[in-house]
Design a protein around this motif. Structure first.
Motif, short mmCIF file in Angstrom:
data_model
loop_
_atom_site.label_atom_id
_atom_site.label_comp_id
_atom_site.label_asym_id
_atom_site.label_seq_id
_atom_site.Cartn_x
_atom_site.Cartn_y
_atom_site.Cartn_z
N ILE A 1 0.85 -1.18 0.00
CA ILE A 1 0.00 0.00 0.00
C ILE A 1 0.89 1.24 0.00
O ILE A 1 1.74 1.39 0.89
N GLU A 2 0.71 2.09 -1.00
CA GLU A 2 1.50 3.31 -1.12
C GLU A 2 0.59 4.52 -1.00
O GLU A 2 -0.55 4.52 -1.49
N ARG A 3 1.10 5.55 -0.35
CA ARG A 3 0.37 6.79 -0.17
C ARG A 3 1.33 7.96 -0.35
O ARG A 3 2.53 7.83 -0.14
N GLY A 4 0.76 9.14 -0.68
CA GLY A 4 1.59 10.33 -0.73
C GLY A 4 1.50 11.06 -2.05
O GLY A 4 0.71 10.72 -2.94
N SER B 1 5.03 3.92 2.32
CA SER B 1 4.82 2.58 1.78
C SER B 1 4.73 1.58 2.93
O SER B 1 5.56 1.60 3.84
N SER B 2 3.72 0.72 2.87
CA SER B 2 3.58 -0.37 3.84
C SER B 2 3.44 -1.67 3.08
O SER B 2 2.62 -1.78 2.16
N ASN C 1 7.48 -0.88 6.96
CA ASN C 1 6.92 0.44 6.66
C ASN C 1 8.05 1.42 6.35
O ASN C 1 9.09 1.40 7.01
N LEU C 2 7.82 2.26 5.36
CA LEU C 2 8.79 3.26 4.94
C LEU C 2 8.09 4.60 4.81
O LEU C 2 6.98 4.69 4.25
#
Length: 505
Positions: free
Chosen positions: A226-229, A261-262, A284-285
């Motif tokens: 799962i990516e966010r941003g 990113s998880s 997690n990053l």
């Protein structure tokens, strides 16, 4: 190798890894087509047109085309759909997100003397969404390679005593110590050892080899990423016009990056001799960054209907910082046929020192035919050499990655075509774009193809625009940088719906 980025980029050295690590360097070097609805409807073919705030972000000379002060804001609905093939198993995932894709204004200052050659000066400020990172990829399948191979590759070569708790030492204390002294690979090896996925071949100090407790056979795997941003560009623009024939401009850009990113892997097996039959592993990053770039551009009127444009984008100089966390849980089978859940949760956030990178510059040439009030046709060509991506932090490991980048990426050309047809106060628009793969091996990331349509309506001093665009691209990436390198093949479609409201003032 303190940073997770180090670990991922090493993937570029592994066969069949599909350069997952290099995607971290590539992520901040590319930009999609968002911006105003008019810009989006014509697939971003605006280099020779101007008169649009997203066109100003593309070619800074474009603000001098405006006749009056103007402001606009744009909202976007972004729908990302993935067709996923992993270990001969097909799956689908999607993510829908709303975002502000553009907001800005331009001020036009006319020269009081009608005889002046330099008859106009403009100032503009604008925010442009360059990338929306929101994405979900779910890879499901049965594999003959397990996550244990990832932990084995991280552990082999590390002395056993570094992975064992000493005296009253706690898991968080040792995990933190390993991160500060040995790096992220040792931290990962520690998780594998403490959760009983791996054991030493000899239980003696100085042992540096390990074996797996998951047995040999098949592994049922579910991997969630799962990516966010977002990545945004804030532009301050200045432009001028010479005899209403030549337009010159410059942009000074500030860049902002927020990427999260998880990843979570659940794996189970029924292998003979296995003492670990379930694994749940989470990483997690979080990356924050800022940067600077500049653009210079020109637009020339040639005759009554032809316009030509040229733009040079400098490289973007970025400063990035990272935080990471890890967690693991396993089910261990005991000799009496019972089981126990082993949880290793260090509860430690790894903070890493800033590092710097430079994304490549770009040259764009454009041409447009304008048929009075009836409409227009526009064409843009862009050239960007992705092999010029460079980590500018002067450390030996980054220097090695720069060599890898130069040998993996290539120059890429992009082509955009857009058109607009006007009937009274209505405008009908369409566009097409094509971007070559930035990789020398296009199996890693393929060419991108996109189409767009849109509609506009002008009412006195107000403009309302709608657009829809779609783009498709295939790529292949591995779940992990080493060990479990089975590729996930992804066919991604990105649909963007935008609504712009603009007004003259």
């Amino acid at each position: 190798m303190r940073k997770l980025l180090y670990l991922l980029i090493l993937g570029g050295l592994m066969p069949n890894l599909n350069a997952q690590g290099l995607s971290d360097a590539l992520r901040y070097s590319q930009e999609s087509v968002y911006g105003t609805a008019r810009f989006n409807a014509m697939s971003g073919a605006f280099g020779a047109l101007g008169g649009d705030l997203s066109g100003v972000a593309l070619n800074p000379a474009g603000s001098a085309i405006f006749l009056y002060n103007y402001a606009s804001a744009t909202g976007a609905l972004i729908d990302r759909q993935n067709d996923i093939l992993y270990s001969n198993t097909f799956n689908q995932s999607s993510d829908i997100d709303a975002a502000i894709s553009q907001a800005g204004a331009v001020w036009v200052f006319g020269n009081s003397s009608d005889e002046a050659d330099w008859g106009k000066f403009t100032l503009a400020v604008n925010y442009e969404l360059q990338n929306n990172f929101d994405n979900e990829v779910v890879s499901v399948g049965t594999n003959n390679v397990g996550i244990d191979q990832f932990f084995l590759n991280q552990a082999n070569g590390i002395p056993l005593e570094l992975l064992q708790l000493q005296g009253s030492e706690t898991i968080p204390e040792l995990y933190r110590f390993l991160g500060e002294t040995e790096g992220s690979a040792a931290q990962t090896a520690f998780l594998g050892f403490q959760s009983f996925i791996i054991d030493p071949t000899e239980n003696v100090p100085g042992n540096t080899t390990y074996f797996s407790n998951t047995g040999q056979g098949s592994f049922n795997q579910e991997h969630f990423k799962i990516e966010r941003g977002y990545q945004g560009k804030y532009t301050f623009n200045m432009a001028t016009a010479y005899k209403d024939r030549l337009y010159l401009g410059v942009n000074l850009n500030a860049h902002a990056i927020d990427y999260r990113s998880s990843t979570f892997l659940f794996e189970s097996n029924n292998n003979a001799g296995a003492t670990i039959d379930q694994i749940g592993f989470e990483e997690n990053l979080w990356v924050l960054g800022n940067g600077f770039s500049a653009q210079i551009g020109a637009i020339a009127k040639v005759g009554d209907i032809l316009r030509l444009g040229i733009t040079y984008d400098t490289p973007t100089w970025l400063t990035l910082t990272e935080e990471t966390t890890q967690f693991i849980e396993t089910r261990r089978l005991l000799p009496d046929d019972s089981s126990i859940i082993e949880v290793v949760d260090p509860g430690i956030v790894n903070f890493f020192a800033d590092y710097r990178m430079r994304t490549p510059g770009q040259v764009k040439a454009s041409a447009a035919l304008l048929f009075g009030q009836a409409g227009l046709i526009s064409f843009d060509y862009g050239y960007k050499d992705y092999s010029n991506i460079e980590f500018t932090t002067n450390e030996p490991f980054f220097n090695m990655q720069n060599v890898l980048i130069a040998n993996t990426f290539q120059a890429s050309s992009s082509y955009r075509v857009g058109g607009e047809y006007r009937v009274n106060k209505w405008s009908f628009r369409g566009g097409y774009r094509f971007e070559e793969s930035p990789f020398q091996d296009s199996n890693l990331i393929g060419d991108l193809t996109g189409y767009s349509v849109g509609l506009g309506y002008a009412l006195d001093n107000v403009k309302i625009d709608l657009s829809y665009s779609t783009a498709q691209q295939e790529r292949s990436e591995a779940l992990y940088a080493t060990g479990l390198t089975t590729p996930t093949n992804i066919d991604q479609q990105l649909d963007v719906y935008t609504l712009s409201l603009g007004f003259f003032f």
